[in-house]
Design an enzyme around this catalytic site. Structure first.
Site, PDB file in Angstrom:
ATOM      1  N   TRP A  44       0.860  -1.185   0.000  1.00 28.67           N
ATOM      2  CA  TRP A  44       0.000   0.000   0.000  1.00 28.67           C
ATOM      3  C   TRP A  44       0.894   1.231   0.000  1.00 28.67           C
ATOM      4  O   TRP A  44       1.634   1.457   0.970  1.00 28.67           O
ATOM      5  CB  TRP A  44      -0.895  -0.011   1.245  1.00 28.67           C
ATOM      6  N   PHE A  48      -0.998   9.019   3.591  1.00 29.04           N
ATOM      7  CA  PHE A  48      -0.622   9.498   4.931  1.00 29.04           C
ATOM      8  C   PHE A  48       0.876   9.290   5.153  1.00 29.04           C
ATOM      9  O   PHE A  48       1.606  10.216   5.524  1.00 29.04           O
ATOM     10  CB  PHE A  48      -1.440   8.762   6.003  1.00 29.04           C
ATOM     11  N   ASP A  58      -1.244  15.106   5.341  1.00 27.89           N
ATOM     12  CA  ASP A  58      -1.952  14.267   4.361  1.00 27.89           C
ATOM     13  C   ASP A  58      -3.227  15.023   3.968  1.00 27.89           C
ATOM     14  O   ASP A  58      -4.318  14.681   4.388  1.00 27.89           O
ATOM     15  CB  ASP A  58      -2.280  12.926   5.026  1.00 27.89           C
ATOM     16  N   ASP A  85      -2.541   4.658  -3.232  1.00 28.22           N
ATOM     17  CA  ASP A  85      -3.588   5.500  -2.653  1.00 28.22           C
ATOM     18  C   ASP A  85      -3.567   6.815  -3.434  1.00 28.22           C
ATOM     19  O   ASP A  85      -2.609   7.578  -3.342  1.00 28.22           O
ATOM     20  CB  ASP A  85      -3.230   5.722  -1.175  1.00 28.22           C
TER      21      ASP A  85
HETATM   22  C1  SPV Z   1      -3.621   6.177   4.062  1.00 27.12           C
HETATM   23  O1  SPV Z   1      -2.908   5.318   4.594  1.00 27.12           O
HETATM   24  O2  SPV Z   1      -3.155   7.165   3.482  1.00 27.12           O
HETATM   25  C2  SPV Z   1      -5.077   6.045   4.062  1.00 27.12           C
HETATM   26  C3  SPV Z   1      -5.752   5.398   5.210  1.00 27.12           C
HETATM   27  O3  SPV Z   1      -5.704   6.537   3.154  1.00 27.12           O
HETATM   28  S1  SPV Z   1      -6.146   6.668   6.353  1.00 27.12           S
HETATM   29  O4  SPV Z   1      -4.907   7.236   6.839  1.00 27.12           O
HETATM   30  O5  SPV Z   1      -6.912   6.054   7.433  1.00 27.12           O
HETATM   31  O6  SPV Z   1      -6.956   7.684   5.661  1.00 27.12           O
HETATM   32 MG    MG Z   2      -4.670   8.096   2.216  1.00 27.64          MG
END
Ligand code: SPV
Ligand code: MG
Length: 302
Positions: A44, A48, A58, A85
């Site tokens: 992933w 963030f 973020d 993302d």
């Molecule tokens: C990320 O990891 O950037 C996400 C999940 O989108 S969250 O931080 O919960 O939005």
């Molecule tokens: Mg995110």
């Protein structure tokens, strides 16, 4: 000729054949490679964590190109699929279309876009305004994304923030249905509750057929088996690598600042050899030996 599967095909096959996919969050090529080495199904490339490594919020601050560069670095050094993302898709319909073309060309297996307005805020930020796009406008983004892709296996994960925004379960289900109808390949249902009940309720009530994806940052007590029993197909450990990195560097620097020698440090450090290994430094020597041999066979003497 070998029939090499694209990573988006690998991701699709795994979603069909495995009970659940474990996806490890990463923020650069090294952390991505560690996710791969430790046996995860995919990586992933989270907004963030990547924003944090730039010491930025973020909040749609970094550009598409900057996020893509990080995801590309991961892609080039890893063999497992990268799930990027892509926040709100970096703007409107033409931004989504451009984004899909660029990410697909870079070899990214899947992109995830969320139904919030641009600029977004992190979903777990306290007291943050989480405004959603009208359903129709996000459906249009899904259509734009699907029309932009060339490889039919390239995956689009549609993420609804209906529960995050406080719009409720009914709205979440309505949107998930709309996003499935629009052609999304998976649904990410996000929640900020400290219990998994909300996403269990969603999973049990929603009648859709697409794979469900969850990010249990705020309900870490949830067990993989429970997720499987609620037919959830993918778990994303979005930010634990980033947070542990932050914690351990902080701890090290505190000790180092107060120490008289490096030997005083009580934290485990990877050896130089372990890092050489990760960098594939030892391959350089092998490569040189191979070329040396080839040159000899060609009649060159040294
Ligand atoms: C990320 O990891 O950037 C996400 C999940 O989108 S969250 O931080 O919960 O939005
Ligand atoms: Mg995110």
């Amino acid at each position: 000729l070998k029939n090499i599967m694209t990573k988006s095909e690998v991701l699709r096959k795994d979603l069909e054949s495995k009970p659940i996919l474990k996806v490890g969050g990463a923020f650069d090529a090294m952390s991505a490679k560690l996710v791969e080495i430790n046996g995860f199904d995919a990586i992933w490339a989270g907004s963030f964590a990547i924003s944090a490594t730039h010491a930025l919020p973020d909040a749609s601050i970094l550009t598409m190109t900057e996020f893509l560069n990080v995801a590309s670095n991961m892609e080039e050094s890893c063999n497992i699929p990268i799930i990027a993302d892509c926040d709100t898709g970096f703007g409107g319909l033409s931004n989504v279309s451009h984004m899909v073309k660029k990410y697909e060309k870079a070899g990214i297996a899947a992109v995830c876009i969320e139904d919030k307005t641009f600029p977004k805020q992190n979903s777990l930020l306290e007291n943050s305004k989480q405004e959603l796009l009208p359903e129709k406008e996000f459906v249009a983004k899904i259509i734009a994304a699907q029309e932009a892709k060339e490889n039919p296996n390239f995956m689009l994960i549609a993420r609804t923030e209906a529960l995050i925004s406080g719009m409720g379960m009914k709205e979440a289900i309505k949107r998930a249905n709309a996003y499935e109808r629009a052609g999304a390949d998976a649904i990410l249902i996000h929640s900020k509750q400290d219990s998994p009940n909300e996403i269990f309720e969603f999973a049990d009530t929603w009648g859709g057929t697409l794979p469900l994806v969850v990010v249990p940052t705020s309900f870490p007590i949830v067990k993989t088996d429970e997720l499987i029993s609620h037919k959830i197909k993918m778990i994303i450990y979005a930010n634990q690598t980033l947070r542990v990195t932050h914690a351990i560097i902080s701890k090290l620097l505190k000790q180092l600042k107060n120490s008289t020698s490096i030997n005083d440090i009580s934290i485990d450090m990877s050896s130089m050899q372990e890092i050489f290994q990760l960098q594939e430094t030892y391959n350089i020597k092998k490569q040189e030996e191979k070329i040396e041999k080839d040159l000899k066979e060609m009649g060159y003497v040294n």
